[in-house]
Enzyme design. Structure first.
Site, short mmCIF file in Angstrom:
data_model
loop_
_atom_site.label_atom_id
_atom_site.label_comp_id
_atom_site.label_asym_id
_atom_site.label_seq_id
_atom_site.Cartn_x
_atom_site.Cartn_y
_atom_site.Cartn_z
N ARG A 99 -2.90 -1.69 -8.00
CA ARG A 99 -4.20 -1.18 -7.56
C ARG A 99 -4.19 0.32 -7.80
O ARG A 99 -3.26 1.02 -7.40
CB ARG A 99 -4.42 -1.46 -6.08
CG ARG A 99 -5.76 -0.90 -5.55
CD ARG A 99 -5.81 -0.87 -4.04
NE ARG A 99 -5.61 -2.19 -3.47
CZ ARG A 99 -4.97 -2.41 -2.32
NH1 ARG A 99 -4.43 -1.40 -1.66
NH2 ARG A 99 -4.84 -3.62 -1.85
N ASP A 117 0.84 -1.19 0.00
CA ASP A 117 0.00 0.00 0.00
C ASP A 117 0.88 1.25 0.00
O ASP A 117 1.96 1.26 0.61
CB ASP A 117 -0.90 0.03 1.24
CG ASP A 117 -2.07 -0.93 1.12
OD1 ASP A 117 -2.25 -1.53 0.05
OD2 ASP A 117 -2.81 -1.09 2.11
#
Length: 322
Positions: free
Chosen positions: A177, A129
């Protein structure tokens, strides 16, 4: 204004501590999939039964001690083992700062290597992330270093950064992502206008769908989702090249609908007691999320923590002005 409010709240350690202590009483079970690995695996199995895969995030904020980072590493290793043992459809999302990035780069790298290596043995994907701008390049550096030995890793591209277009081209051979971004960033690094961020978001999605390895489209916005549906159809992009992602507990009806329509669908599954900062950033990223959770998942008690948090934040700002 709302974005600034929620970002300010996410950084409040006092409120984070209180939320951690009283989270379940406030209804945090609607925000997180469990407070421990056993509960989380149960939630994953329930989602898998509906044709939905999961990416699991071990929540944690304000990690400035090696002991805390090591504990986080051990928890993630436990999740990897549980995913393998229970044979569930899930992978890992993690934040380098939780593994020691703010403490020492080499220490963080060693922790990440241990995680990625174990996951590689079980063929489990690890997603890095992305956080705020100060951690952006170090996180990419970690990714590149580990990519020399491992192929089971990918990362996140945030559309509010000016550099996002260059980054998505550089890392096109990774599973990515694509998100809009959930932090308050300076004008010299990031778009400030929602329209600009949204336009860049669509631009990045389309580019990576056409040129990238695999695209995870993280959004609750049905307008974006419908646009993607039309785009992949018009460009003959197969369903196995992308997935839609949403947060655990948000727009569950739409999640099920997309899965039933045959699209790959993944739920971002946070677990643990340290849920407060994570949730506030989700509200900062898209304030409309507040409407979603109020409508379908939050109790009156849970709403109270948002109201109290907002009050505390505004009082804090007022006292700073004096």
């Amino acid at each position: 204004m709302l974005k600034d409010l929620f970002i300010g709240l996410s950084k409040n350690q006092l409120l984070n501590t209180a939320a951690k202590k009283y989270g379940l009483k406030l209804g945090a079970q609607h925000v997180v999939a469990g407070t421990n690995v056993k509960e989380t695996i149960k939630s994953i199995k329930e989602l898998n039964a509906q044709g939905i895969s999961c990416t699991v995030d071990n929540l944690g904020e304000f990690v400035y001690k090696k002991e805390e980072a090591t504990e986080a590493k051990e928890q993630i290793l436990e999740v990897i083992e549980a995913i393998h043992t229970h044979e569930v459809d899930a992978h890992i999302s993690l934040k380098p700062s939780q593994l020691g990035l703010d403490i020492e780069y080499e220490f963080c790298l060693a922790n990440l290597k241990e995680i990625v290596e174990k996951a590689s043995i079980y063929n489990i994907f690890i997603n890095f992330d992305m956080e705020d701008y100060d951690r952006l390049q170090p996180s990419f550096d970690l990714l590149e270093t580990l990519s020399k030995d491992f192929s089971n890793i990918g990362t996140v591209i945030q559309s509010y950064f000016f550099r996002a277009e260059d980054d998505i081209q550089k890392y096109k051979n990774y599973r990515l992502r694509i998100v809009k971004g959930a932090y308050k960033e300076p004008e010299e690094y990031a778009y400030q206008n929602k329209k600009d961020i949204d336009e860049n978001y669509i631009k990045l999605i389309e580019w990576h769908l056409l040129n990238g390895k695999f695209t995870s489209i993280a959004t609750h916005d049905h307008i974006v989702i419908n646009h993607v549906k039309e785009f992949v159809k018009a460009n003959n992009i197969p369903n196995d090249k992308f997935e839609f992602q949403m947060l655990y507990g948000f727009r569950t009806d739409l999640q099920l609908t997309l899965a039933k329509e045959g699209y790959n669908f993944c739920v971002y599954v946070p677990f643990g007691k340290d849920w407060y900062g994570y949730f506030m950033r989700r509200l900062a990223e898209r304030p409309q999320n507040l409407n979603l959770v109020v409508k379908q998942v939050f109790t009156k008690k849970t709403n109270s923590i948002i109201v109290l948090s907002a009050g505390a934040f505004l009082l804090g700002r007022a006292s700073k002005r004096k």
